[in-house]
Write a protein that holds these residues in place. Structure first.
Motif, PDB file in Angstrom:
ATOM      1  N   LEU A 177       0.863  -1.178   0.000  1.00  0.00           N
ATOM      2  CA  LEU A 177       0.000   0.000   0.000  1.00  0.00           C
ATOM      3  C   LEU A 177       0.901   1.231   0.000  1.00  0.00           C
ATOM      4  O   LEU A 177       2.110   1.112   0.257  1.00  0.00           O
ATOM      5  CB  LEU A 177      -0.907  -0.005   1.240  1.00  0.00           C
ATOM      6  N   PRO A 178       0.367   2.407  -0.262  1.00  0.00           N
ATOM      7  CA  PRO A 178       1.217   3.596  -0.249  1.00  0.00           C
ATOM      8  C   PRO A 178       1.997   3.786   1.043  1.00  0.00           C
ATOM      9  O   PRO A 178       3.075   4.371   1.028  1.00  0.00           O
ATOM     10  CB  PRO A 178       0.219   4.729  -0.478  1.00  0.00           C
ATOM     11  N   ASN A 179       1.453   3.289   2.154  1.00  0.00           N
ATOM     12  CA  ASN A 179       2.136   3.489   3.434  1.00  0.00           C
ATOM     13  C   ASN A 179       2.601   2.180   4.071  1.00  0.00           C
ATOM     14  O   ASN A 179       2.873   2.132   5.269  1.00  0.00           O
ATOM     15  CB  ASN A 179       1.221   4.222   4.415  1.00  0.00           C
ATOM     16  N   LEU A 180       2.703   1.100   3.260  1.00  0.00           N
ATOM     17  CA  LEU A 180       3.068  -0.199   3.824  1.00  0.00           C
ATOM     18  C   LEU A 180       4.041  -0.911   2.891  1.00  0.00           C
ATOM     19  O   LEU A 180       3.686  -1.281   1.772  1.00  0.00           O
ATOM     20  CB  LEU A 180       1.818  -1.059   4.036  1.00  0.00           C
ATOM     21  N   THR A 181       5.305  -1.098   3.338  1.00  0.00           N
ATOM     22  CA  THR A 181       6.312  -1.822   2.569  1.00  0.00           C
ATOM     23  C   THR A 181       6.623  -3.143   3.267  1.00  0.00           C
ATOM     24  O   THR A 181       6.407  -3.302   4.477  1.00  0.00           O
ATOM     25  CB  THR A 181       7.600  -1.002   2.421  1.00  0.00           C
TER      26      THR A 181
ATOM     27  N   GLU B 117       3.927   3.342   7.680  1.00  0.00           N
ATOM     28  CA  GLU B 117       3.864   4.776   7.938  1.00  0.00           C
ATOM     29  C   GLU B 117       2.486   5.069   8.522  1.00  0.00           C
ATOM     30  O   GLU B 117       1.490   5.074   7.799  1.00  0.00           O
ATOM     31  CB  GLU B 117       4.084   5.562   6.658  1.00  0.00           C
ATOM     32  N   THR B 118       2.435   5.300   9.804  1.00  0.00           N
ATOM     33  CA  THR B 118       1.142   5.413  10.486  1.00  0.00           C
ATOM     34  C   THR B 118       0.358   6.624   9.977  1.00  0.00           C
ATOM     35  O   THR B 118       0.917   7.717   9.818  1.00  0.00           O
ATOM     36  CB  THR B 118       1.332   5.537  12.002  1.00  0.00           C
ATOM     37  N   PRO B 119      -0.947   6.457   9.750  1.00  0.00           N
ATOM     38  CA  PRO B 119      -1.758   7.587   9.279  1.00  0.00           C
ATOM     39  C   PRO B 119      -2.138   8.549  10.404  1.00  0.00           C
ATOM     40  O   PRO B 119      -2.531   9.679  10.136  1.00  0.00           O
ATOM     41  CB  PRO B 119      -2.999   6.898   8.711  1.00  0.00           C
ATOM     42  N   TRP B 120      -2.020   8.126  11.663  1.00  0.00           N
ATOM     43  CA  TRP B 120      -2.479   8.941  12.785  1.00  0.00           C
ATOM     44  C   TRP B 120      -1.423   9.922  13.278  1.00  0.00           C
ATOM     45  O   TRP B 120      -1.739  10.987  13.766  1.00  0.00           O
ATOM     46  CB  TRP B 120      -2.923   8.042  13.932  1.00  0.00           C
ATOM     47  N   ILE B 121      -0.150   9.528  13.176  1.00  0.00           N
ATOM     48  CA  ILE B 121       0.928  10.415  13.611  1.00  0.00           C
ATOM     49  C   ILE B 121       1.825  10.660  12.407  1.00  0.00           C
ATOM     50  O   ILE B 121       2.567   9.775  11.980  1.00  0.00           O
ATOM     51  CB  ILE B 121       1.734   9.804  14.779  1.00  0.00           C
ATOM     52  N   GLU B 122       1.755  11.841  11.856  1.00  0.00           N
ATOM     53  CA  GLU B 122       2.528  12.153  10.661  1.00  0.00           C
ATOM     54  C   GLU B 122       4.019  12.070  10.964  1.00  0.00           C
ATOM     55  O   GLU B 122       4.505  12.595  11.961  1.00  0.00           O
ATOM     56  CB  GLU B 122       2.172  13.552  10.159  1.00  0.00           C
ATOM     57  N   GLY B 123       4.749  11.371  10.089  1.00  0.00           N
ATOM     58  CA  GLY B 123       6.194  11.240  10.247  1.00  0.00           C
ATOM     59  C   GLY B 123       6.630  10.037  11.044  1.00  0.00           C
ATOM     60  O   GLY B 123       7.845   9.782  11.160  1.00  0.00           O
ATOM     61  N   LEU B 124       5.690   9.248  11.601  1.00  0.00           N
ATOM     62  CA  LEU B 124       6.035   8.078  12.403  1.00  0.00           C
ATOM     63  C   LEU B 124       5.958   6.817  11.548  1.00  0.00           C
ATOM     64  O   LEU B 124       4.939   6.551  10.916  1.00  0.00           O
ATOM     65  CB  LEU B 124       5.090   7.941  13.597  1.00  0.00           C
ATOM     66  N   THR B 125       7.037   6.036  11.539  1.00  0.00           N
ATOM     67  CA  THR B 125       7.090   4.767  10.817  1.00  0.00           C
ATOM     68  C   THR B 125       7.467   3.659  11.786  1.00  0.00           C
ATOM     69  O   THR B 125       8.464   3.765  12.516  1.00  0.00           O
ATOM     70  CB  THR B 125       8.113   4.813   9.669  1.00  0.00           C
TER      71      THR B 125
END
Length: 727
Positions: A596-600, A640-648
């Motif tokens: 997904l865009p935020n999941l590698t 890359e969490t959607p709730w806290i920007e910049g947190l992976t």
């Protein structure tokens, strides 16, 4: 595992990987080479992309390693895995052999954490000596003559699985790793980072790239590190500096020149050269502590100075592209490493010679026999690879042709010396007494100079035809001469032909099935009972599937293979022969990319059967070589969490199966399950703080044993904190 078991023991070979600078290629918008999930603000970088620049998160990147010409991984007729810098930094890898835990077919750190060597097995065979390359040029190593490459120098690690002789000449039958260097790229970017871990190590790095003129870019990479932990007696330090220049002329010439200097001054780590009974199995004294150091600070040191000077120039002559890659290397290593070899008791031999070098404690004592070892080694190497690429059409066939010639020269000047118990005092595993020893004078048993010279001619024809068909045909002939003067002295000349045939079909929905067959040869250094060793030879067949789905940036691969290896050296020291044969066959599964865009993710599974087919000792036929792990499974996710920007958040699990401690396969080394986690937070668009932990549960385990008297603990929990600032 900095020193090898000495006569009459098994002599382990050392080899080190490197990295070298090459030009960056392809008109793409690039970041600093870091994945968006773990790195700082992207910087637009224009340049060519032919398999030498940043991976930048691509699941099917352009690679040179499988074909010696830039092509997607899916077009190579063998299994190839590319690990970009973003993956190397995901868990803050401090050694390259510890960064490949999520790659199918690779067994990294088989002898645990060894601070001065990158140890690797590929498809069941040791790739340390003849399977490590830098920008397509080999880092052949023998004894203690090799080069150490720090991760700070590497842009990407590419693993070609299976024989590679058709492109690279003599090499490991299981495959090779090719370290691609970080060199000057177009554009301006820079970053600094600082890191510390719970062992007490700390480092600072700087990476500055500048566009000096319209045609010229320069880059300087530096690292200063305090090394500590893992059972060392005293903290050590190392330094790396690597400047490079890349020039691109309007006429289509691209040239890169790079220099790197590495200095290491440190002690040896603990947890190695320990007996099976006392590590894998408890004795009446329990198990030896994981960081127990069998050496002695009075005699323990490791010092390395090395220089690598490399260059690449490429020019398009209008339909014919000519590329020349060269490297000169020099390394000076001085080492003293007392180490244990089994249990022992007393200061003198008994009449039956049974009180030293034993598998279990002797006379109720918790003391280990020791060998005091030292060496001085100087290595020189000069390498050059000249190749030309062009295309031609014959009827419905389009030919992508590659012609090349390479030259290799390796020179080693070495003195190795040792003295063993009872002249070397025993050491207690529970209450060791270090220092205060009288003079100990190891006796030289090797004092010689070795030169190996190789020349190879090769050709490759990649034929495209029909609807998505691709045939790959390779042929190569090599001439290799090995000369040794001193003790021992010998002279050996060999000539070998290698070939590869591959066929692939790209289907409309992203699936590429392929099949290939290839041969290999692997030059050896040394002598057997009947004279100098001749090269190992053999062959591989491989079939597989490579799937690049259109709906996600990911690549899934599956391969089955069988490698037959002939001319393996067998038998005890001073009575060796080359009648040995071994096979490795199995299944590899791998996937990596962005779900997904935020999941590698990255996942790998290896299921092998590695057997001895012929041996000087008939009782060993059908057995598995020591230290070889035949089953491994690993999986990793970064979110890359959607709730806290910049947190992976990153989590991974690695399962490694059993191996054997002895040739007869009577002593089993248990498998283990290891967990890795990382938390990265982008403080600003240009700054990131990251906490990473490998072996989260601090599992105590034996990585492998090279015989019942030489076992090596795996690395314990490593907690590191990294702060990076881009500017």
């Amino acid at each position: 595992m900095a020193s090898s078991p000495l006569p009459p023991l098994r002599l382990a070979a050392l080899a080190l990987p490197l990295v070298l600078p090459l030009p960056a290629f392809a008109q793409v918008q690039e970041t600093t080479g870091d994945d968006p999930a773990t790195v700082l603000a992207p910087v637009a970088v224009e340049g060519r992309y032919d398999g030498t620049g940043p991976v930048a998160g691509r699941a099917n990147p352009i690679s040179r390693t499988g074909l010696k010409t830039g092509a997607p991984v899916t077009e190579a007729p063998q299994s190839v895995t590319v690990v970009g810098r973003e993956e190397l930094e995901l868990f803050d890898a401090d050694k390259l052999d510890g960064a490949l835990g999520y790659v199918a077919g690779v067994q990294g750190q088989p002898y645990g954490y060894d601070s001065d060597t990158n140890w690797l097995f590929i498809r069941g065979f040791d790739a340390t000596q003849t399977g490590q390359y830098q920008d397509g040029l080999p880092h052949y190593s023998y004894g203690f003559g090799g080069f150490y490459i720090d991760p700070v120098l590497v842009e990407r690690v590419e693993v070609l699985k299976g024989p590679a002789s058709v492109l690279y000449g003599g090499s490991n039958p299981g495959g090779i790793v090719n370290y691609v260097s970080r060199v000057a790229l177009p554009g301006d970017r820079a970053r600094i980072s600082a890191e510390a871990d719970a062992f007490g190590a700390a480092s600072a790095e700087i990476d500055v790239n500048r566009q000096l003129t319209d045609a010229l870019a320069g880059r300087v990479i530096g690292k200063l590190e305090r090394t500590d932990g893992h059972g060392v007696f005293d903290a050590g330090w190392r330094a790396v500096v690597a400047p490079s220049l890349t020039v691109e002329s309007p006429g289509g010439t691209v040239a890169t020149a790079a220099l790197s200097y590495t200095h290491i001054d440190e002690d040896h780590v603990g947890g190695s050269w320990l007996p099976y009974h006392g590590t894998e199995k408890a004795t009446q004294f329990g198990r030896i502590d994981r960081e127990f150091n069998t050496s002695d600070p009075q005699y323990d040191y490791y010092k390395r100075d090395q220089i690598l000077l490399s260059g690449e120039i490429s020019h398009d002559f209008g339909g014919v592209t000519v590329t020349n890659v060269s490297r000169f290397g020099w390394a000076q290593v001085e080492e003293s490493a007392p180490y244990a070899y089994g249990w022992g008791s007393g200061a003198a031999w008994t009449p039956a010679f049974d009180n030293h070098f034993q598998m279990t404690p002797v006379n109720g004592q918790d003391t280990l026999s020791r060998i005091f070892f030292e060496h001085e080694t100087q290595t020189l190497t000069a390498l050059n690879d000249l190749r030309a690429e062009t295309t031609a059409t014959t009827g419905p066939l389009r030919h992508e042709l590659l012609f090349g010639a390479d030259f290799k020269w390796f020179a080693l000047d070495q003195v190795q010396a040792s003295v063993s118990s009872p002249d070397a005092p025993v050491v207690s595993t529970r209450t060791p007494q270090y220092g205060g020893l009288g003079p100990i004078s190891p006796v030289p048993y090797i004092d010689n100079e070795i030169e190996q010279t190789g020349f190879g001619l090769y050709v490759q024809d990649r034929i495209r035809f029909g609807d998505g068909w691709l045939a790959t045909l390779n042929g190569r002939h090599d001439w290799v001469t090995t000369e040794a003067s001193g003790t021992p002295a010998y002279d050996q000349s060999d000539a070998e032909f290698s070939w590869r045939v591959g066929l692939a079909k790209t289907l409309g929905f992203g699936l590429t099935p392929y099949v290939s067959a290839a041969t290999f040869f692997n030059p050896l250094v040394g002598t057997a009972a009947n004279g100098p060793l001749h090269p190992e030879t053999g062959r591989q067949i491989e079939a597989g599937l490579k799937y690049e789905p259109a709906f996600m940036d990911a690549l899934f691969t599956a391969s089955v293979f069988r490698i037959e290896r002939e001319g393996v050296v067998t038998g005890p020291f001073n009575a060796q022969t080359q009648i040995g044969e071994a096979t490795s066959q199995g299944l590899e599964l791998e996937g990596r990319g962005r779900i997904l865009p935020n999941l590698t993710f990255a996942a790998a599974a290896t299921f092998m059967d590695v057997d001895v087919n012929e041996d000087a000792n008939a009782a060993l036929i059908g057995k598995t070589p020591v230290a070889t792990i035949q089953q491994q499974v690993a999986a990793r996710l970064s979110w890359e969490t959607p709730w806290i920007e910049g947190l992976t958040l990153t989590g991974g699990v690695r399962w490694q199966g059993d191996s054997w401690a002895d040739d007869a396969n009577t002593l089993k080394v248990s498998g283990r399950t290891l967990f890795d986690v990382a938390i990265a937070y982008r403080l600003t668009p240009d700054a990131q703080l990251k906490l990473s932990v490998t072996n989260l549960t601090d599992e105590t385990y034996v990585a492998s044993c090279d015989g019942a008297l030489s076992c090596y603990y795996g690395e314990g929990r490593r907690v590191s904190l990294n702060l990076t600032q881009a500017f």
